[in-house]
Write a protein that holds these residues in place. Structure first.
Motif, PDB file in Angstrom:
ATOM      1  N   TYR A  93      57.131  -1.393  25.385  1.00 57.14           N
ATOM      2  CA  TYR A  93      57.337  -0.049  24.848  1.00 57.14           C
ATOM      3  C   TYR A  93      58.711   0.488  25.199  1.00 57.14           C
ATOM      4  CZ  TYR A  93      52.345  -0.526  24.325  1.00 57.14           C
ATOM      5  OH  TYR A  93      51.104  -0.998  23.991  1.00 57.14           O
ATOM      6  N   GLU A  94      59.213   1.334  24.310  1.00 55.11           N
ATOM      7  CA  GLU A  94      60.524   1.958  24.481  1.00 55.11           C
ATOM      8  C   GLU A  94      60.527   2.909  25.672  1.00 55.11           C
ATOM      9  OE1 GLU A  94      63.112   1.362  22.618  1.00 55.11           O
ATOM     10  OE2 GLU A  94      62.366   0.591  20.700  1.00 55.11           O
ATOM     11  N   LYS A  98      62.321   7.561  22.520  1.00 56.79           N
ATOM     12  CA  LYS A  98      61.161   7.036  21.803  1.00 56.79           C
ATOM     13  C   LYS A  98      60.113   6.486  22.764  1.00 56.79           C
ATOM     14  CE  LYS A  98      62.351   4.557  17.983  1.00 56.79           C
ATOM     15  NZ  LYS A  98      63.128   3.430  17.398  1.00 56.79           N
ATOM     16  N   LYS A  99      60.090   7.036  23.947  1.00 57.53           N
ATOM     17  CA  LYS A  99      59.214   6.558  25.008  1.00 57.53           C
ATOM     18  C   LYS A  99      57.782   6.324  24.524  1.00 57.53           C
ATOM     19  CE  LYS A  99      57.552   7.995  29.578  1.00 57.53           C
ATOM     20  NZ  LYS A  99      57.373   6.683  30.166  1.00 57.53           N
ATOM     21  N   ILE A 103      58.386  -1.505  21.102  1.00 61.09           N
ATOM     22  CA  ILE A 103      59.716  -2.075  20.917  1.00 61.09           C
ATOM     23  C   ILE A 103      59.630  -2.960  19.666  1.00 61.09           C
ATOM     24  CG2 ILE A 103      61.369  -3.762  21.842  1.00 61.09           C
ATOM     25  CD1 ILE A 103      60.596  -2.726  24.660  1.00 61.09           C
TER      26      ILE A 103
END
Lengths: 189, 88
Positions: A93-94, A98-99, A103
């Motif tokens: 995950y980002e 964009k948490k 990805i």
């Protein structure tokens, strides 16, 4: 033996009476025959050193199991502190703005026609086992305890001295990695 | 209030994982379902996760407690234990 009789220790009989029992206990909770054997040995050593602390209220076996439990917790603590942190964790995950979004190159791919693939049972089993082996030790064991041994969440938390939210984070990361690994191994993406 | 239902993909898949063991709360599941309406990746993840749970159940067998130490291993352990006993 009368009800009030206190339990006593007889270390000369420990191997004969408890080695297999303790080894079995350990092997469902740690990774592999050798490690389980080492923990059993440490348990007996600690038992000998601490035999004066034995108050005879619990049975000899219960007392030895309680020492082994401690050894298992210590083992997982050591994993946390040293080796565990060196293990490379794949992130899915980002971070930042964009948490929590996937990805892009790690998003789940289509598995196509899953059912037709399942005919090859032995190969599927082997792929699963390989992917599980690739997990970091702590992830692997928590995952197996929960999924295969089907222990209660509370019980695992108790035995490994972790919190339920710890446990779910570990399960989440383990399953993310397993899904990704199976995708590569089984669906050849 | 409305924002409470909005979760990201990391949170959604974490709930999905928890749900494989029947331990996601109702609120968790509501949030997950909201998310799945708008996210095809997490939808794929959810589908695949169910399939994987089936595989785990089918192909992974628990330890049956039949694992034994060999006589040689026990012998070695016995010797070490005896040494330790002499020391103490």
């Amino acid at each position: 033996m009368s009800e009030n009789a206190k339990h006593t220790l007889d270390p000369n009989k420990w191997i004969e009476l408890y080695a297999d029992y303790l080894h079995n206990y350990a092997i469902t909770r740690v990774d592999g025959h050798e490690l389980a054997k080492d923990l059993v040995q440490e348990t007996f050593f600690s038992g000998i050193k601490g035999k004066d602390n034995f108050r005879g209220q619990a049975s000899e076996r219960t007392w030895l199991v309680s020492i082994l439990k401690r050894k298992i917790i210590d083992h997982y603590r050591r994993l946390n502190s040293a080796k565990g942190q060196q293990e490379i964790r794949m992130s899915f995950y980002e971070e930042g703005k964009k948490k929590g979004n996937w990805i892009e190159e790690r998003v789940p791919q289509s598995w196509g026609n899953e059912a037709s693939k399942e005919i090859e049972n032995d190969e599927l089993k082997e792929a699963l086992e390989t992917c599980i082996k690739n997990l970091p030790e702590k992830y692997r064991m928590v995952f197996l305890l929960k999924t295969v041994q089907q222990y209660e969440t509370d019980e695992i938390c108790n035995e490994l001295d972790i919190t339920p939210s710890n446990l779910w984070v570990i399960i989440h990361r383990a399953r993310l990695q397993l899904r990704n690994c199976m995708e590569k191994k089984w669906f050849n993406h | 209030m409305g924002m409470k239902f909005m979760i990201n993909c990391d949170e959604a898949t974490a709930i999905c994982d928890k749900n494989q063991y029947g331990e996601a709360s109702i609120m968790d599941k509501i949030c997950l379902n909201f998310h799945l309406v708008v996210c095809k990746y997490c939808k794929a993840y959810t589908k695949q996760n169910h399939l994987m749970s089936q595989w785990f159940g089918k192909y992974l067998t628990p330890c049956d407690g039949s694992e034994k130490l060999s006589p040689e291993e026990k012998q070695k352990l016995e010797e070490k234990l005896q040494k330790e006993l002499e020391k103490n």
